[in-house]
Design an enzyme around this catalytic site. Sequence first.
Site, mmCIF file in Angstrom:
data_model
loop_
_atom_site.group_PDB
_atom_site.id
_atom_site.type_symbol
_atom_site.label_atom_id
_atom_site.label_comp_id
_atom_site.label_asym_id
_atom_site.label_seq_id
_atom_site.Cartn_x
_atom_site.Cartn_y
_atom_site.Cartn_z
ATOM 1 N N PRO A 175 0.837 -1.213 0.000
ATOM 2 C CA PRO A 175 0.000 0.000 0.000
ATOM 3 C C PRO A 175 0.869 1.259 0.000
ATOM 4 C CG PRO A 175 -0.672 -1.545 1.719
ATOM 5 C CD PRO A 175 0.676 -1.974 1.242
ATOM 6 N N SER A 177 0.803 4.315 -1.272
ATOM 7 C CA SER A 177 0.341 5.670 -0.961
ATOM 8 C C SER A 177 0.133 5.836 0.543
ATOM 9 C CB SER A 177 -0.932 6.010 -1.733
ATOM 10 O OG SER A 177 -1.974 5.107 -1.463
ATOM 11 N N ASP A 178 -0.359 4.802 1.216
ATOM 12 C CA ASP A 178 -0.460 4.838 2.674
ATOM 13 C C ASP A 178 0.918 4.995 3.309
ATOM 14 O OD1 ASP A 178 -3.212 4.576 3.341
ATOM 15 O OD2 ASP A 178 -3.158 2.459 2.835
ATOM 16 N N LEU A 179 1.852 4.156 2.884
ATOM 17 C CA LEU A 179 3.181 4.165 3.491
ATOM 18 C C LEU A 179 3.895 5.494 3.251
ATOM 19 C CD1 LEU A 179 4.176 0.541 2.481
ATOM 20 C CD2 LEU A 179 3.609 1.342 4.779
ATOM 21 N N GLY A 182 2.445 8.200 5.423
ATOM 22 C CA GLY A 182 2.974 8.085 6.771
ATOM 23 C C GLY A 182 4.393 8.604 6.884
#
Length: 396
Positions: A175, A177-179, A182
Site C-alpha cells: 500500500p 500511498s499509505d506508506l 505516513g
Amino acid sequence: MSAPLDGPLDGVLVVDLTRALAGPHAGMMLGDLGARVIKVESPGDGDDSRGWGPPFLHPEGGDRESTYFLSANRNKESVTLDLKDDGDKELLRELVRRADVLLENFRPGTLGRLGFGTDVLEQLNPRLVLLSISGFGHDGPEGGRAGYDQIAQGEGGLMSLTGSGPDDPQKVGVPISDLLAGMYGAYGVLAALIERQRTGRGQVVRTSLLAAVVGVHAYQGTAWTVGGQVNRAQGNHHPSIAPYGLFHCKGGSVQLSCGSEGLWRRLCTEFGLDAEAPGLATNGERVSHRDQVIELLERTFTDISPEELLARLAGAGVPAGKVRTLDEVYGWDQTLSQGLLIDVEHPTLGRLQLPGPPLRFFAPGADGETETTRRDHAAPPVLGSSNEAIRAWLAQ
C-alpha cells in the site's frame, strides 16, 4: 507508565488516534526513534487493521492478531477510549495537554465534530504538533473524499505508470500511498518539532495519500510538466535509461542497469557486443530502440544461467541483481546485517520476528564510528493492554 525508550525522540509523547496504515506507520516511525506513542483505539474491535486478514495468529487464551496490524504498530502502547463518551473525551483532553504530537487520519472535519477541532487543541496545548492525514487533502473540491490506498494509486497516476504496458494498469505490491503518506507525515512532524524549539508553539501538519503519490512522481512528473510528455506503463524497463530492467536468461531472469555510457561499454565488452552499433551508441539512441536492445541482450543471455550471468556482470562492474521472494529477502545475510529483522516479545504470541526500522545511527569518534541504533523494540500492543497504567498516570 512505560519506561522511556532510547532514541533521538526520547521524551517526546505522541498520541496516535489513527487506524489502518498511513497514520499508524507515521506513529511507528516516531516510536522507532524513541518517542512514547500511546495508540488510542475504540473499545471492542480497536484499529480496523486488527481484523484485516488472513493471515491471523491465534494465541492460546488470547484474541487473534492480524499480521497486518503487527506490521505497523511496534513500539506503541494501546488504550481504549470511546470518543462519544464524555468521560473518555476528558481523558483524551488530558492526553492532549501532556502530548507533544497528536496524529489523526479521520475524514476532514471529523475531529472537529468530536469536539477536538484545531481551535480547541490550540487552547488545550499551544505547543502541540498535530499531524492530519487525509485521502485527498483537507480542502479543495474533493477534500472530503474517503481515502484508500489503491484508489489513491489510481487517482494519483501511479497505476498508469505501473504494469506490463499502457493497457495493463497495476497497483504497487504494497500500500505505497499509505506508506508514503505516513513517511511524509513523520517527516513533517519532525520539522514542526524543530521549529517549535524556536517559536515555542506547535502547528498543524497536513498531508494526504494523493499528495504522497504526486510527491514521488519524480522524473515521470517533470516529463509532463516540463516536457509535455505523458508516460505510460512499459513493464520492467526504465523509460529514460537503456538498458535498465529485467532480462530473461537460461532458467530465470536478472536485472541490470547501465546508467552511464561507461557501463554500457563494459557490458558490451564482457559479452562481445558492439557498443557503437547503429542505434545503440548513446543512451538516447538505445531508449529510442529499446525493443532492439532488449532483444539483443536476451538473445545473448539465452544459454547463460542466472548465477553465471550475475557473476559475469559483477566481474565486469555492471550493477545487477536477482528478483528475490520475501522469504529469500529475510533470510539474506545482507538484510540481516542491516538490522532489518528484529526480535520482539509479544504478550500473547511470544517471541516474534518483525521487519525492522530502515534507519541506523552512529556516533563518530577518533577511533571510528560507534553504532547507537536502538535495539530494544516493543511488540505491537494487545488491544487496551495499557488501559490501567495510562489511566493511573493521567490521574496523578
